[in-house]
Enzyme design. Sequence first.
Site, mmCIF file in Angstrom:
data_model
loop_
_atom_site.group_PDB
_atom_site.id
_atom_site.type_symbol
_atom_site.label_atom_id
_atom_site.label_comp_id
_atom_site.label_asym_id
_atom_site.label_seq_id
_atom_site.Cartn_x
_atom_site.Cartn_y
_atom_site.Cartn_z
ATOM 1 N N CYS A 129 0.817 -1.216 0.000
ATOM 2 C CA CYS A 129 0.000 0.000 0.000
ATOM 3 C C CYS A 129 0.851 1.267 0.000
ATOM 4 O O CYS A 129 0.322 2.358 -0.240
ATOM 5 C CB CYS A 129 -0.928 0.012 1.213
ATOM 6 S SG CYS A 129 -2.107 -1.353 1.269
ATOM 7 N N HIS A 164 -1.271 -7.230 5.821
ATOM 8 C CA HIS A 164 -1.812 -6.879 4.509
ATOM 9 C C HIS A 164 -2.526 -8.103 3.959
ATOM 10 O O HIS A 164 -1.948 -9.183 3.850
ATOM 11 C CB HIS A 164 -0.711 -6.436 3.550
ATOM 12 C CG HIS A 164 -1.236 -6.105 2.184
ATOM 13 N ND1 HIS A 164 -1.729 -4.862 1.860
ATOM 14 C CD2 HIS A 164 -1.373 -6.866 1.064
ATOM 15 C CE1 HIS A 164 -2.150 -4.864 0.606
ATOM 16 N NE2 HIS A 164 -1.935 -6.073 0.095
ATOM 17 N N CYS A 165 -3.789 -7.922 3.604
ATOM 18 C CA CYS A 165 -4.604 -9.037 3.128
ATOM 19 C C CYS A 165 -4.784 -8.925 1.620
ATOM 20 O O CYS A 165 -5.474 -8.003 1.145
ATOM 21 C CB CYS A 165 -5.968 -9.035 3.821
ATOM 22 S SG CYS A 165 -7.027 -10.414 3.318
#
Length: 383
Positions: free
Chosen positions: A177, A187-188
Amino acid sequence: APPAPLGPAAAALGDRAHTVGGEPLAPPAHSGRWPAPGMQPAGPRPRYGEHSKMLPVMVVAATIVSLYVLYVEVHGARLMQWDLPSVARNAALREQGALELTAFHIVTALLMYCLIRCILTNPGTIPDGQGWEIQADTQDHGPLARGVNETKTSGDRRHCKWCLKYKPDRCHHCRVCNMCVLRMDHHCPWVYNCIGFRNHKYFFLLLLYAAVDLNLIFWTMFSTVWWSTRVEVPIFMMFVMVLGEAFVGFLTVATVMFLGFHLWLMSRAMTTVEFCEKSLQHAGYDRSKYSTGLYGNVCAVLGPRPMLWLLPVSLPEGNGMTWPIAAGPKTAEQRRASVTAPIIRSAGGFASAASAEAPLVPVDDGRTAAVPRSSAAARGPPP
């Protein structure tokens, strides 16, 4: 000493010298101040600019649509008997089908809402213009200036070399990101977003609703799978029903295990990043230094109102940047931290905080160092 001058090519590039193909590079090594004068933080990447990163999200959407069609158009149609005249329909089966389809649609609607909020909600980042920026012409006054508890091993404040900002507690930088995320969990890729302070509740409820939905599908659709193997149905439909039931069973086990892991993390006031840090440091998992008891830990994720914990409303309070240290017995991590206390500066040299009470005696190179009293007495008075 002033920083080394840039070459003609680097000088012509200007700020672009810190990026390659749009990706920020680490700050160049200078013998002077850091950040270097004129150095700018890497700008945020446009949201959803990398279309390849949307592939996992599309896989999730396709899975939801496939299971919805399988459950409603096959299982639901069998119970509701839409292919039979009204006088030939079984009332008991219709009542069972109406109950199951109603529950399924309610949970699925909540699941879809949380999924969309996980994708669209900003997880929270360090604000601009509130003194968190690193300035080359200012002096760091240490973490106590803002009540920050987490520091580097040297005792200095944690900072982000990409955003050029000091980091609040529990804040980490996500390179996907390209921003620092407040109380970053992880972070998915399945939601193409970071899970942080502002969308952690949506993510947890997404797991909860998914586990409930999958269990509902698995246990209620089993009767239809059994029916498909006992009556004259097309072989393709029987194959789809058996394969779908097996796939739902696999997803149910995986989702329930993942939900259990996040339940345990929430009860210990830990994030996934902090859990991984403890694993790398071989630290204990007894509890986090931010733990305020089971009730307080749950409120930090699901909000202050217990009646609304299981609904996607009433988010947790606070700004995501200040976290009080829990009082009580020290954890194994805190006990180790007290042994390796922050380094404090002494006149021209360094002395550990643990030896601050020891006398400072001069050594051969003109510096002063903390020496145990026994050693100081053996050396005698300074010349």
